[in-house]
Design a protein around this motif. Structure first.
Motif, PDB file in Angstrom:
ATOM      1  N   VAL A  99     -11.969  -1.744  18.040  1.00  0.00           N
ATOM      2  CA  VAL A  99     -12.054  -0.659  17.062  1.00  0.00           C
ATOM      3  C   VAL A  99     -10.660  -0.343  16.522  1.00  0.00           C
ATOM      4  O   VAL A  99     -10.453  -0.214  15.316  1.00  0.00           O
ATOM      5  N   VAL A 104     -19.688  -0.144  15.331  1.00  0.00           N
ATOM      6  CA  VAL A 104     -19.329   0.803  16.388  1.00  0.00           C
ATOM      7  C   VAL A 104     -20.440   1.835  16.511  1.00  0.00           C
ATOM      8  O   VAL A 104     -21.245   2.014  15.601  1.00  0.00           O
ATOM      9  N   GLY A 105     -20.422   2.518  17.655  1.00  0.00           N
ATOM     10  CA  GLY A 105     -21.294   3.675  17.810  1.00  0.00           C
ATOM     11  C   GLY A 105     -22.761   3.361  17.594  1.00  0.00           C
ATOM     12  O   GLY A 105     -23.517   4.208  17.118  1.00  0.00           O
ATOM     13  N   GLU A 147     -25.789   0.966  22.591  1.00  0.00           N
ATOM     14  CA  GLU A 147     -25.214   1.647  23.743  1.00  0.00           C
ATOM     15  C   GLU A 147     -26.231   2.418  24.583  1.00  0.00           C
ATOM     16  O   GLU A 147     -25.883   2.955  25.632  1.00  0.00           O
TER      17      GLU A 147
HETATM   18 MO1  MOS Z   1     -18.329   1.272  20.591  1.00  0.00          MO
HETATM   19  S1  MOS Z   1     -17.515   1.826  22.394  1.00  0.00           S
HETATM   20  O1  MOS Z   1     -18.670   2.592  19.677  1.00  0.00           O
HETATM   21  O2  MOS Z   1     -17.245   0.176  19.989  1.00  0.00           O
END
Ligand code: MOS
Length: 755
Positions: free
Chosen positions: A247, A510-511, A719
């Motif tokens: 990230v 991400v996320g 996740e």
């Molecule tokens: Mo993830 S830990 O939102 O790359």
């Protein structure tokens, strides 16, 4: 007539390339006249570099340059604005200040990787040493401030007439209080961080590097290098795992690119596995305190969750583990969440695998198990008694929530009803068996500012383009599936084109948000390109529909129909001599106000613990996830299984010992930093409810649409497998042994003395 591929078990579009080794990762690319860089890292955690001895390195074969901090010709600059939030706050090799143990302080550039590495080993440095601040129990501490989503990381919601959270707890019939500590954990992605930098002149560069947010990464690189943003092209086609480590723009890519510019040759830099432990982030070590107050039948009256995590001096932003479980999961009239950060001289920490929710979830869901024990209420029933119909922090309803069904279906699949709530009730030879469960929740943020382009070609194929990176999750396959669905043509006729910042800007990986951010854009681009196809059909010379009205035409499954004729889009394009037509998605509208979005899940674990050695082995695991529409059942299952494996690692194996006196992360190798291997993992039973969430991604089709919309209603799942799964393991260990371990990992030494 093709069926939509949405929801089926689809192989990855790049699976064959990966297993045959044909897929080129960042470190695999070659360039003519390539030189190689290797970093030298600090052996103190805080202080200054006062000098170097580089004579031996400079005399070593093949060495072209030895760049030392702070005096070197490398042109590197500060990052500002949004890019600063995604990079470190010092300029690599431009300061004599050492901020952490393992910081890059010199870089050797040589003709071969081996020559660079060997010469780097010959560089020595002298230091002025200061005592580092290394523990989250150290002062000073600072309030964490707003989270990355802008939500407050501290909350104090009290019922009318209640003076404080402490008063609310004191007035509760049953109180559970527990303190948790965990050491540093690492992403441990399979692919090492690697970069190839190739310049054209002095101000235009192409980078091959793994990045989870390619657009932000390229922007940060432009600032670091002092070149216009459009002059940085980042190619990130194949990535061997992100987990949060890709990230941030760390120091490696800027250094390699600056070295290449100075040398006037392409430069490749590959970090060693050991360097990745200090140069590419980790999950903060932290302490957490959870206090629950409830009635005798387990109904929550008060919930308090405090955390103290790291704020490394090199990061202007870090994570807040307490808030995004406890502000969202259970109904309670009194809610207190507090996040503090300790300012420390340690390597940069940032997002890792459910960054806040996985550690926060371990604490909250362990404490809930303790409440179940204290009240005698079954753990599943306890969670249903405290089920939140609206968000506890905002009182808003969810766009879609079927967590209750996750609990029920999971309990059924796992055979939860057969368990005994009494610890040590089931013994088989030297093994104590137990079961435990926990909840998963993860925010599903809607993100805007990205685009997808679709090109229809005269051979009846289509290219679906967007700059997302596929971390190995199957994100590129999602693009192909939803493109096939939206255009109504077989997947074999779709070419997904991803992983390049010269494509339309891709959503961040991400996320757990890439799929639900990308899919609506694919559908919208399909709408736009079909509209353009019709416009071309009624205007182009040699089109059989020239002069007709657009409303005379209907698109269905790759074919235009109208006025008694039908033609595939490819035939039409060939007939009119067009090489193809291309349209991009329109900007995504604002999120629908008044609702919140989360994914949910329930984990059930059976563990056996050896009575004599204290070794815990997972024997069964069931996860039921509520993640909206499932696009690719195969990759989705794989993501959830991977997440559970992370949780098992979190619970039983993963930790890096930070030496408090020196600030050194002591077991920074994959021999000493343990992650689960196949022998640690049983078959994992994963079930997805597959209930679409149209409020997150836009309305589903009504059957009269010309584009397929089956892929809408997806919600993140990357996740959700890892949040809560460690607590399910720990709760099962308690049920097996009667021993409650608050400090993960639950290693044999923590059990054996009590067995
Ligand atoms: Mo993830 S830990 O939102 O790359």
């Amino acid at each position: 007539m093709p069926r939509s591929p949405v929801g089926r078990e689809t192989d990855r579009v790049d699976g064959r390339l990966k297993v045959t080794g044909a897929a080129e990762y960042s470190g695999d690319y070659l360039a003519p006249n390539l030189a190689h860089a290797h970093l030298v890292t600090s052996t103190i955690a805080r202080g200054k570099v006062t000098g170097f001895d580089t004579a031996a390195a400079l005399a070593s074969p093949g060495v072209l340059h030895v760049h030392t901090a702070p005096n070197n010709p490398l042109r590197l600059y500060e990052t500002t604005g949004q890019a600063a939030a995604f990079s470190e706050n010092y300029i690599p090799l431009k300061t004599d200040v050492v901020h952490f143990h393992g910081q890059a302080i010199a870089m050797v550039v040589a003709e071969t990787p081996e020559q660079a590495r060997d010469a780097a080993a010959l560089v020595t440095a002298t230091y002025e040493v200061q005592q580092p601040r290394t523990s989250v129990t150290d002062e000073p501490r600072v309030p964490a401030g707003p989270t990355i989503s802008g939500a407050p990381s501290s909350l104090n919601i009290l019922a009318p007439g209640v003076g404080s959270i402490d008063a609310a707890l004191a007035a509760s019939d049953v109180v559970v209080e527990a303190e948790f500590h965990q050491n540093v954990q690492h992403h441990a992605a399979m692919e090492p961080h690697a970069v190839l930098a190739v310049w054209e002149g002095d101000d235009r560069v192409t980078l091959h590097a793994g990045a989870q947010i390619p657009a932000a990464y390229a922007l940060g690189m432009a600032q670091r290098l002092g070149v216009p943003a459009p002059n940085v092209r980042l190619i990130t086609k194949y990535v061997g795992g992100g987990f949060g480590a890709r990230v941030v723009l760390w120091s490696d890519t800027p250094l390699a690119a600056a070295a290449a510019r100075e040398l006037g040759r392409p430069v490749r830099l590959v970090l060693t596995r050991e360097q990745m432990f200090t140069l590419t982030g980790h999950r903060s070590h932290l302490t957490q305190t959870v206090r629950l107050g409830a009635s005798r039948d387990g109904v929550l009256n008060a919930l308090s969750h405090r955390s103290v995590a790291e704020r490394p001096t090199t990061m202007s932003f870090t994570m807040t583990p307490a808030h995004s479980m406890s502000d969202a999961l259970y109904r309670t009239p009194n809610l207190h969440v507090d996040a503090q950060l300790a300012v420390l001289d340690i390597p940069g920490s940032r997002a890792m695998r459910g960054p806040n929710e996985a550690p926060g979830g371990f604490a909250l869901e362990t404490a809930m198990d303790e409440l179940a024990v204290a009240t005698g209420v079954d753990p599943v029933e306890l969670r249903l008694r405290n089920y939140a119909a609206t968000s506890p922090s905002t009182n808003l309803p969810w766009s879609s929530k079927h967590l209750d069904e996750c609990y029920r279906v999971g309990a059924e699949r796992f055979g939860w009803a057969d368990r005994s709530a009494t610890p040590r009730a089931r013994v088989d030879g030297q093994w104590l068996y137990g079961t435990g469960m926990a909840t998963a929740i993860y925010p599903a943020a809607r993100r805007a500012g990205f685009a997808v382009g679709i090109r229809l070609r005269e051979d009846d194929t289509a290219v679906v383009s967007t700059g997302v990176s596929d971390l190995g999750t199957g994100g590129g396959t999602v693009v192909a599936i939803s493109g096939a669905d939206a255009l109504g043509i077989p997947m074999q006729r779709i070419t997904p084109e991803i992983g390049d910042t010269y494509l339309p800007p891709g959503a961040p990986a991400v996320g757990s948000s890439n799929t639900h951010a990308t899919v609506p854009l694919v559908v919208d681009a399909a709408r736009n390109v079909i509209a353009e196809l019709k416009r071309v059909a009624v205007t182009a010379n040699r089109s059989p529909w020239q002069g007709a009205e657009v409303s005379d035409l209907r698109y269905e499954r790759g074919i235009l129909h109208g006025l008694g004729r039908s033609m595939t889009f490819g035939r039409l394009l060939a007939a009119i001599g067009s090489p193809g037509i291309y349209m991009e998605s329109s900007p995504l509208g604002a999120p629908i106000p008044g609702v919140v979005h989360h994914s949910f899940g329930a984990h059930f674990c059976e563990v056996r613990v050896n009575r004599f050695t204290g070794e815990a082995r997972i024997t069964r695991f069931t996860t039921v996830a509520d993640v909206g529409r499932v696009i690719n059942a195969k990759a989705a299952r794989s993501q959830l299984v991977g997440g559970v494996i992370f949780g098992i690692g979190h619970a039983l194996l993963e930790e890096n010992h930070l030496e408090l006196a020196t600030g050194r992360l002591a077991n920074s190798t994959l021999a000493d930093y343990l992650v689960p291997v196949n022998a640690d993992i049983p078959d994992i039973d994963v079930h997805m409810l597959d209930r679409p969430d149209p409020l997150l991604t836009g309305p589903l089709g009504d059957g009269t649409e010309e584009v397929g919309t089956a892929s809408l209603g997806a919600r993140g799942l990357g996740e959700i497998g890892t949040v809560g799964s460690a607590a399910a393991v720990g709760n099962a260990v308690y049920n097996a042994t009667g021993i409650r371990v608050h400090n993960v990992p639950i290693t044999p030494d923590k059990l054996i003395e009590h067995l």
